[in-house]
Enzyme design. Sequence first.
Site, PDB file in Angstrom:
ATOM      1  N   PHE A 197       0.874  -1.162   0.000  1.00  0.00           N
ATOM      2  CA  PHE A 197       0.000   0.000   0.000  1.00  0.00           C
ATOM      3  C   PHE A 197       0.911   1.211   0.000  1.00  0.00           C
ATOM      4  O   PHE A 197       1.796   1.307   0.856  1.00  0.00           O
ATOM      5  CB  PHE A 197      -0.901   0.045   1.240  1.00  0.00           C
ATOM      6  CG  PHE A 197      -2.045  -0.921   1.192  1.00  0.00           C
ATOM      7  CD1 PHE A 197      -2.918  -0.953   0.117  1.00  0.00           C
ATOM      8  CD2 PHE A 197      -2.270  -1.795   2.239  1.00  0.00           C
ATOM      9  CE1 PHE A 197      -3.971  -1.852   0.073  1.00  0.00           C
ATOM     10  CE2 PHE A 197      -3.323  -2.695   2.200  1.00  0.00           C
ATOM     11  CZ  PHE A 197      -4.180  -2.725   1.116  1.00  0.00           C
ATOM     12  N   THR A 215       0.647  -0.577  13.216  1.00  0.00           N
ATOM     13  CA  THR A 215      -0.563  -1.366  13.391  1.00  0.00           C
ATOM     14  C   THR A 215      -0.323  -2.538  14.339  1.00  0.00           C
ATOM     15  O   THR A 215      -1.177  -2.886  15.150  1.00  0.00           O
ATOM     16  CB  THR A 215      -1.006  -1.914  12.028  1.00  0.00           C
ATOM     17  OG1 THR A 215      -1.092  -0.820  11.120  1.00  0.00           O
ATOM     18  CG2 THR A 215      -2.346  -2.596  12.112  1.00  0.00           C
ATOM     19  N   HIS A 272      -3.870  -9.578   8.329  1.00  0.00           N
ATOM     20  CA  HIS A 272      -2.460  -9.214   8.179  1.00  0.00           C
ATOM     21  C   HIS A 272      -1.590 -10.019   9.142  1.00  0.00           C
ATOM     22  O   HIS A 272      -2.028 -10.368  10.235  1.00  0.00           O
ATOM     23  CB  HIS A 272      -2.300  -7.714   8.453  1.00  0.00           C
ATOM     24  CG  HIS A 272      -0.961  -7.170   8.038  1.00  0.00           C
ATOM     25  ND1 HIS A 272       0.142  -7.207   8.841  1.00  0.00           N
ATOM     26  CD2 HIS A 272      -0.566  -6.589   6.874  1.00  0.00           C
ATOM     27  CE1 HIS A 272       1.166  -6.664   8.213  1.00  0.00           C
ATOM     28  NE2 HIS A 272       0.774  -6.278   7.010  1.00  0.00           N
ATOM     29  N   THR A 304      -4.915  -6.670   3.317  1.00  0.00           N
ATOM     30  CA  THR A 304      -3.719  -6.317   2.554  1.00  0.00           C
ATOM     31  C   THR A 304      -3.704  -6.985   1.186  1.00  0.00           C
ATOM     32  O   THR A 304      -3.347  -6.375   0.190  1.00  0.00           O
ATOM     33  CB  THR A 304      -2.461  -6.708   3.348  1.00  0.00           C
ATOM     34  OG1 THR A 304      -2.535  -6.052   4.614  1.00  0.00           O
ATOM     35  CG2 THR A 304      -1.199  -6.268   2.641  1.00  0.00           C
ATOM     36  N   TYR A 345       9.404   7.455  40.123  1.00  0.00           N
ATOM     37  CA  TYR A 345       9.976   8.642  39.475  1.00  0.00           C
ATOM     38  C   TYR A 345       9.041   9.289  38.467  1.00  0.00           C
ATOM     39  O   TYR A 345       9.365  10.325  37.909  1.00  0.00           O
ATOM     40  CB  TYR A 345      11.337   8.321  38.823  1.00  0.00           C
ATOM     41  CG  TYR A 345      11.382   7.003  38.086  1.00  0.00           C
ATOM     42  CD1 TYR A 345      11.924   5.876  38.692  1.00  0.00           C
ATOM     43  CD2 TYR A 345      10.868   6.867  36.810  1.00  0.00           C
ATOM     44  CE1 TYR A 345      11.966   4.652  38.039  1.00  0.00           C
ATOM     45  CE2 TYR A 345      10.891   5.654  36.153  1.00  0.00           C
ATOM     46  CZ  TYR A 345      11.447   4.552  36.770  1.00  0.00           C
ATOM     47  OH  TYR A 345      11.464   3.352  36.113  1.00  0.00           O
ATOM     48  N   GLY A 384       8.329   6.387  26.579  1.00  0.00           N
ATOM     49  CA  GLY A 384       8.452   7.608  25.794  1.00  0.00           C
ATOM     50  C   GLY A 384       7.670   7.509  24.485  1.00  0.00           C
ATOM     51  O   GLY A 384       7.292   6.427  24.053  1.00  0.00           O
TER      52      GLY A 384
END
Lengths: 491, 491
Positions: free
Chosen positions: A97, A163, A199, A258, A334, A356
Amino acid sequence: MGSLDANCIASPRGFSPLDIDDFRQQAHQTVEFICEYYKGIESHPVVPQVEPGYLRRLLPETPSAQPMPFAKVLSEVQATVLPGMTHWTNPNFFAYFPATLSSAALCGDLLASALNPVAFNWLSSPAVTELESLTLDWLAQLIRLPKGFLFSAGGGGVLQATTSEAVLCTLVAARKMVLERAGHDGADKLVVYASDQTHSTFAKACKIAGIAPANIRIIPTAREDLFSLRPDSLRAAMEADAAAGLLPAYVCATVGTTSSTAVDPVAQLAEVAGRFGAWVHVDAAYAGSACVCPEFRHHLDGPHKWLLTGLDCCCLWVRDRARLTTSLSTDPEYLKNRATESGLVVDYKDWQIGTGRRFRALKLFMVMRCYGTANLQSHIRSDVRMARGFEEMVAADTRFEVVVPRRFALVCFRMRPRRAGADGEAEADAANRRLLEEVNNSGGIYATHTVIGGIYVIRFAVGTTLTEERHVKAAWELFRAKADAAWEAAQ
Amino acid sequence: MGSLDANCIASPRGFSPLDIDDFRQQAHQTVEFICEYYKGIESHPVVPQVEPGYLRRLLPETPSAQPMPFAKVLSEVQATVLPGMTHWTNPNFFAYFPATLSSAALCGDLLASALNPVAFNWLSSPAVTELESLTLDWLAQLIRLPKGFLFSAGGGGVLQATTSEAVLCTLVAARKMVLERAGHDGADKLVVYASDQTHSTFAKACKIAGIAPANIRIIPTAREDLFSLRPDSLRAAMEADAAAGLLPAYVCATVGTTSSTAVDPVAQLAEVAGRFGAWVHVDAAYAGSACVCPEFRHHLDGPHKWLLTGLDCCCLWVRDRARLTTSLSTDPEYLKNRATESGLVVDYKDWQIGTGRRFRALKLFMVMRCYGTANLQSHIRSDVRMARGFEEMVAADTRFEVVVPRRFALVCFRMRPRRAGADGEAEADAANRRLLEEVNNSGGIYATHTVIGGIYVIRFAVGTTLTEERHVKAAWELFRAKADAAWEAAQ
């Protein structure tokens, strides 16, 4: 305290890798480099003609101690990296794609990188979290998700990198949900369901989550159902498992597979899954974007492939965000803070695998703001119109056939078998394989294949941002021109 | 085929979101916006003074159909997003572990976004894979990893988005390795080990992988060992588990813990783990970068926190890459290709959770090339020198104490208790908590806390790219000035 390092070699005023004047100059140089690249985008072969290991022959084996002037590094990238790139933004790229992109996304991403917030929780950068929640509410409205998926209703959305990560996170949440109901010792009784068109990220997520291979039900699909998952097949599988004392836990439905952009009947599958208390995840990584247009909305019930944002922008919405966050939350000392304790904020670290996270929302925000939803709709419709044109051209040539009716902007086609039966099919597979190789080896375009219902099929996916009708027409001419010779050569 | 959409409203020539002239103009505007931001970086409060939900009061509830001029969108970002940012690049940011950044990384990342390759396997963009392999070999040499981690020796490195992903991938590989040895029905017998100082990503990875909570050994550490994991404690735990018929599978050691940059004795732990055939993963997300300097190399046996690359650049090396890839590989028909079948190439989709991936290596390459390793070393040393200066100032004030000796660029300190015993400790905890609040509320700087060995400790982490000695000195003056009043107010 000592003075700044006297051994610094980059600049007489010390090593200042974020010096504003340097950045201005280097960034403008990079922008011009990109403009030059795009000016010549069609002159690069879409797939590079390099051998494995080519780059090590062009660059040193060891890192150098000395700095290199920025312009020289850009020249090096030009000379060594670009010749080995597959050019995903080349308008003659019709493989997999396609990945879309836009100026607004590039600028938004640059700005996000420059701000560089590590926004694991609300406090660590409130704007990052709040912009993400808001833009995902915007997009949920645009694709007309049920109101339950909005933050105001207890649901909500998050941007994930891929995904696979979205599938894995919801699978983990589903496991917790079902095990809480069933008692915590039933982990090896959990069963998950998907079709044979799902997929490979689904199988990978199961592997990572530790779902026993024997408990993964891959339900066959058929050409007469256009390769969509039948609700009665799902029900039969779930009933058998429940009768055997197993725990149906998770269904992965797909809108726009897909291989062929098949669409599973989400509402009916959800109804079946609901009877067994299983979680339903809908993978719409490709076709979800099309739902910004009302005429495609009936297929659904995410934008990084097709909504101009570039990579690394996978939308995940859940109806009950607490189910997701309780299964993924951590609470180290923390990171403790009053905002989290107030319960008034979203801490996205508990919606994802990582701690993060990049400021991905900024590029989505800038795309939606700079272009407006009307242009996003026009962009989707333009791609679909070009794919429809390609499909019509295929259908008009009696040597070819469209194998699965087109729904979005992917056309699955092949040269027809020249005789009935298994031998004819095998000949056709070989001939189509050869045709695709010939076309791709020309360097002019790039398309890929799949095997669906046992048939080797060429996938022609329209959708790079720069693709125009002329590219689609020229691509079709290439397939036509190579067809007969490829057939002969393959036999 | 129809003509281009007549309803397009963005431009008379149609909707062209990657128009080169538009991009040039918008990108240059964005660069100037960033330069202005950095000129005023110290004028922003490090942590914003916003309430949860502030952004929804500034922006519309629904997406608009109409486009907005680019300059107006930038102004909107300035007016709505920036006031809610925690400014991680502000030189007065001393919280968590700071995120570093550089002009070369920003330009490399912009270029990567513009190329936008979805490089899941070698073929889908050979240069992306080869540059990643090469730069990780470079970095492995720079931090003097054993040769077994180089590609030429069967090992290799990969860039992941986050540390959590790296932990999860190796945990999955370890599970497969141990179960293959033990027979496939022992999943509930696998035991994993870490210290009580290990980052929360370890617990999260275990949760996602489905490791039973009863099989996760969190081994206590002590202040007298500087909070490092003792090899004899690990051995005792592993022996007990093995004797009970369980399968020791995975040890997560840390070089530079988040609370206090404690360093686990990697070689000794690996020796213990080796006796039981367990996988050893070393989390050096923070301190790994310091190993580019020979004087820190003895601590190791990763660069996105401290090597100027910005977020989203976590290095993972393995000694035996086949163990990783066989546990994470997928082989869907639509990705089959001759390069993969040749066995000569690296397909990075099999080294990570996701399928698609950003071109992260480009920014790491540009950082290493533009600055040279000498400047990277000087950058690390400069941060460490500033932290040492801060530590010396803390030690020179009798009201304060350094709680854990500094190893890298993090100083863990507090105001000393004013009397011995539990009550004195409780008073000190309250006073230090108050001090941190007062200092952070001043808006001038931002630092965070941890609790280690039962003690509330202020973490002062030096390391934003723009931090200079004057910022560190001013921060210390702020702590000193607020100390006595905070102590009184807290009692």
